[in-house]
Design a protein around this motif. Structure first.
Motif, PDB file in Angstrom:
ATOM      1  N   ILE A 128       0.691  -1.254  -0.020  1.00 57.44           N
ATOM      2  CA  ILE A 128       0.150   0.062  -0.004  1.00 57.44           C
ATOM      3  C   ILE A 128       1.040   1.193  -0.218  1.00 57.44           C
ATOM      4  CG2 ILE A 128      -1.900   1.227   1.054  1.00 57.44           C
ATOM      5  CD1 ILE A 128      -2.744  -1.759   0.300  1.00 57.44           C
ATOM      6  N   TRP A 129       0.578   1.950  -1.028  1.00 55.09           N
ATOM      7  CA  TRP A 129       1.321   3.223  -1.225  1.00 55.09           C
ATOM      8  C   TRP A 129       0.792   4.605  -0.938  1.00 55.09           C
ATOM      9  CZ3 TRP A 129       6.436   2.373  -2.515  1.00 55.09           C
ATOM     10  CH2 TRP A 129       6.635   1.035  -3.163  1.00 55.09           C
ATOM     11  N   ASP A 130       1.538   5.713  -0.599  1.00 57.11           N
ATOM     12  CA  ASP A 130       0.848   6.875  -0.404  1.00 57.11           C
ATOM     13  C   ASP A 130       1.442   7.805  -1.317  1.00 57.11           C
ATOM     14  OD1 ASP A 130       0.723   9.890   0.080  1.00 57.11           O
ATOM     15  OD2 ASP A 130       0.139   9.425   2.389  1.00 57.11           O
ATOM     16  N   THR A 131       0.700   8.118  -2.505  1.00 54.99           N
ATOM     17  CA  THR A 131       1.136   8.886  -3.740  1.00 54.99           C
ATOM     18  C   THR A 131       1.969  10.125  -3.448  1.00 54.99           C
ATOM     19  OG1 THR A 131      -0.721  10.265  -3.990  1.00 54.99           O
ATOM     20  CG2 THR A 131      -0.661   8.146  -4.931  1.00 54.99           C
ATOM     21  N   ARG A 132       2.155  10.899  -2.133  1.00 54.83           N
ATOM     22  CA  ARG A 132       2.851  11.765  -1.848  1.00 54.83           C
ATOM     23  C   ARG A 132       4.207  11.271  -1.279  1.00 54.83           C
ATOM     24  NH1 ARG A 132      -1.521  13.863   2.537  1.00 54.83           N
ATOM     25  NH2 ARG A 132      -1.331  11.587   2.776  1.00 54.83           N
ATOM     26  N   ASN A 133       4.510  10.229  -1.067  1.00 60.97           N
ATOM     27  CA  ASN A 133       5.684   9.691  -0.855  1.00 60.97           C
ATOM     28  C   ASN A 133       6.071   8.259  -1.272  1.00 60.97           C
ATOM     29  OD1 ASN A 133       8.141   9.043   0.507  1.00 60.97           O
ATOM     30  ND2 ASN A 133       7.445   8.725   2.327  1.00 60.97           N
ATOM     31  N   LEU A 174     -16.961   0.171   0.078  1.00 65.39           N
ATOM     32  CA  LEU A 174     -16.090   1.225   1.018  1.00 65.39           C
ATOM     33  C   LEU A 174     -14.621   1.399   0.627  1.00 65.39           C
ATOM     34  CD1 LEU A 174     -17.929   0.074   4.024  1.00 65.39           C
ATOM     35  CD2 LEU A 174     -18.516   2.149   2.754  1.00 65.39           C
ATOM     36  N   GLN A 175     -14.393   0.532  -0.257  1.00 67.62           N
ATOM     37  CA  GLN A 175     -12.743   0.495  -0.552  1.00 67.62           C
ATOM     38  C   GLN A 175     -11.871   0.253   0.550  1.00 67.62           C
ATOM     39  OE1 GLN A 175     -14.767   3.189  -2.118  1.00 67.62           O
ATOM     40  NE2 GLN A 175     -15.360   1.434  -3.578  1.00 67.62           N
ATOM     41  N   GLN A 205      -8.617  -1.894   6.510  1.00 69.66           N
ATOM     42  CA  GLN A 205      -9.296  -0.712   7.385  1.00 69.66           C
ATOM     43  C   GLN A 205      -8.192  -0.075   7.973  1.00 69.66           C
ATOM     44  OE1 GLN A 205     -12.573  -3.108   8.769  1.00 69.66           O
ATOM     45  NE2 GLN A 205     -14.028  -1.378   8.205  1.00 69.66           N
ATOM     46  N   ASP A 206      -7.617  -0.870   8.462  1.00 66.74           N
ATOM     47  CA  ASP A 206      -6.354  -0.335   9.290  1.00 66.74           C
ATOM     48  C   ASP A 206      -5.009  -0.844   8.404  1.00 66.74           C
ATOM     49  OD1 ASP A 206      -3.965   0.062  10.811  1.00 66.74           O
ATOM     50  OD2 ASP A 206      -4.696  -0.653  12.613  1.00 66.74           O
ATOM     51  N   LYS A 225      -4.946  -7.538   6.855  1.00 65.48           N
ATOM     52  CA  LYS A 225      -4.795  -9.261   7.417  1.00 65.48           C
ATOM     53  C   LYS A 225      -5.874  -9.823   6.321  1.00 65.48           C
ATOM     54  CE  LYS A 225      -8.501  -8.679  10.871  1.00 65.48           C
ATOM     55  NZ  LYS A 225      -9.037  -9.177  12.314  1.00 65.48           N
ATOM     56  N   ILE A 226      -5.523 -11.118   6.035  1.00 68.22           N
ATOM     57  CA  ILE A 226      -6.468 -12.007   5.307  1.00 68.22           C
ATOM     58  C   ILE A 226      -7.723 -12.137   6.054  1.00 68.22           C
ATOM     59  CG2 ILE A 226      -6.561 -14.007   3.802  1.00 68.22           C
ATOM     60  CD1 ILE A 226      -3.466 -13.921   3.344  1.00 68.22           C
ATOM     61  N   VAL A 227      -8.853 -12.258   5.452  1.00 66.33           N
ATOM     62  CA  VAL A 227      -9.922 -12.419   6.187  1.00 66.33           C
ATOM     63  C   VAL A 227     -10.944 -13.396   5.473  1.00 66.33           C
ATOM     64  CG1 VAL A 227     -10.179 -10.212   7.323  1.00 66.33           C
ATOM     65  CG2 VAL A 227     -11.316 -10.144   5.110  1.00 66.33           C
TER      66      VAL A 227
END
Length: 366
Positions: free
Chosen positions: A256-261, A284-285, A303-304, A309-311
């Motif tokens: 997971i990436w933040d496009t600002r960094n 809800l993505q 969500q966090d 985690k795999i659900v």
């Protein structure tokens, strides 16, 4: 320990006859129960001569149009024969009141189909050849610019087996190639828009590079990331959370990436297999659907972000699981089918040509 396989129950299964590699649900009412499954079949014919043997290879494909209802179950409406399909995506929003499906194939083509009013047939609207070179080119992926912003003249980004990226523009029934540039040394497995600003384009390749481009400043990447330990195969922008993008790789990690960094990922999780497709849920993505090739199909709770985690896990596909997508229908529609759960999934696998429709219990869908 919780059995995550119990969270996903099969509703229907179908033998697609040819190898299956893509499933995509129509996002538009009243046809959210409609989906397509694509085939890719490499056929070889040997010609034996006195001095040598010549092998002729044909890449054969089909687009299969289905629907599911409580009354009729899984129904095949139409089979469209075409060159082998590598990827397909519905335009997120209607274009001039029609549902449009983009399909890329092994014959250098991007083809746009329109779904008829009844949701039972696909009409070819236009086709564009993205490469005039005589050598073989497989168009490997595509994405529409409409993840957040509706347009009756949307753009399409696609990638190919020579490492090139192609930008196209759909205007009416005319699909025009706007720009082409080389991005990767080897196959460019994936290209995707940043939905919050479609001047921004991401690509991933077999050279393990994750690149970011800005159309406003030319065709050179504005950032290069080498974090992935193998080829980058999937990229999906989150349409609810600005700056958030997910990537998948042959190295078995979801990042997971933040496009600002873009120097390093926000978080990552090792999956049970190599990644091919990642899809944020359309509600809800907060969840990612992951096709992990020989490692099954899985759902991640994101969500966090720091504690992904795999659900949910699905192991009905005994072969390479390439295709995976969420049905856009609401819980009321899902309740018409047996078993617990409020969301429906479509998945498919390659050499065993298996399509499965299943129900997932573990996400809040209104």
């Amino acid at each position: 320990m919780e059995n995550l396989s119990e969270n996903i129950q099969t509703l229907f299964s179908y033998d697609t006859e040819l190898s299956a590699d893509s499933v995509e649900w129509c996002p538009h009412e009243p046809h959210q129960n409609v989906f397509v499954c694509a085939n890719y079949q490499l056929e070889e014919k040997r010609d034996d001569h006195l001095e040598s043997t010549v092998v002729h290879r044909t890449r054969k494909g089909r687009v299969l149009l289905f629907s599911i209802t409580a009354d009729n179950g899984l129904k095949l409406h139409e089979t469209v024969n075409c060159p082998a399909v590598l990827d397909q995506k519905w335009c997120h929003e209607r274009v001039n009141d029609s549902s449009h499906l983009g399909v890329v194939n092994a014959n250098k083509e991007v083809t746009i189909f329109k779904l008829n009013v009844e949701g039972t047939s696909l009409e070819t609207a236009t086709t564009c050849n993205v490469d005039s070179d005589e050598s073989e080119t497989l168009v490997l992926s595509l994405d529409w610019s409409t993840g957040i912003y509706q347009s009756n003249e949307p753009e399409i980004i696609c990638s190919d087996s020579k490492g090139n990226i192609h930008l196209l523009h759909l205007c009416g029934d005319s699909l025009q190639l706007i720009d082409t540039w080389n991005a990767h040394k080897f196959e460019a497995w994936i290209a995707a828009f940043y939905y919050w600003n479609t001047n921004i384009i991401f690509s991933g390749g077999d050279d393990s590079m994750f690149l970011k481009f800005d159309k406003r400043v030319g065709n050179q990447p504005v950032s290069r990331n080498r974090s992935h330990g193998a080829g980058v195969t999937s990229i999906h922008s989150n349409k609810s959370k600005e700056f958030i993008v997910a990537t998948g790789s042959y190295d078995e990690y979801v990042r997971i990436w933040d496009t600002r960094n873009m120097k390093s990922e926000m978080s990552s999780i090792k999956m049970p297999g190599t990644l091919w497709r990642l899809k944020w849920d359309p509600f809800l993505q907060t969840h990612l659907l992951a096709a992990c090739m020989l490692g099954g199909v899985h759902i991640l709770n994101v969500q966090d972000i720091e504690r992904m985690k795999i659900v949910g896990s699905y192991y009905e596909h005994k072969n390479i699981a390439y295709g995976a997508d969420w049905c856009y229908s609401n819980k009321e529609f899902c309740d018409n089918f047996d078993g617990p759960g409020s969301s429906i999934l479509g998945t498919c696998s390659f050499y065993d040509h298996l399509l499965c429709i299943s129900k997932f219990d573990g996400i809040d869908v209104k």
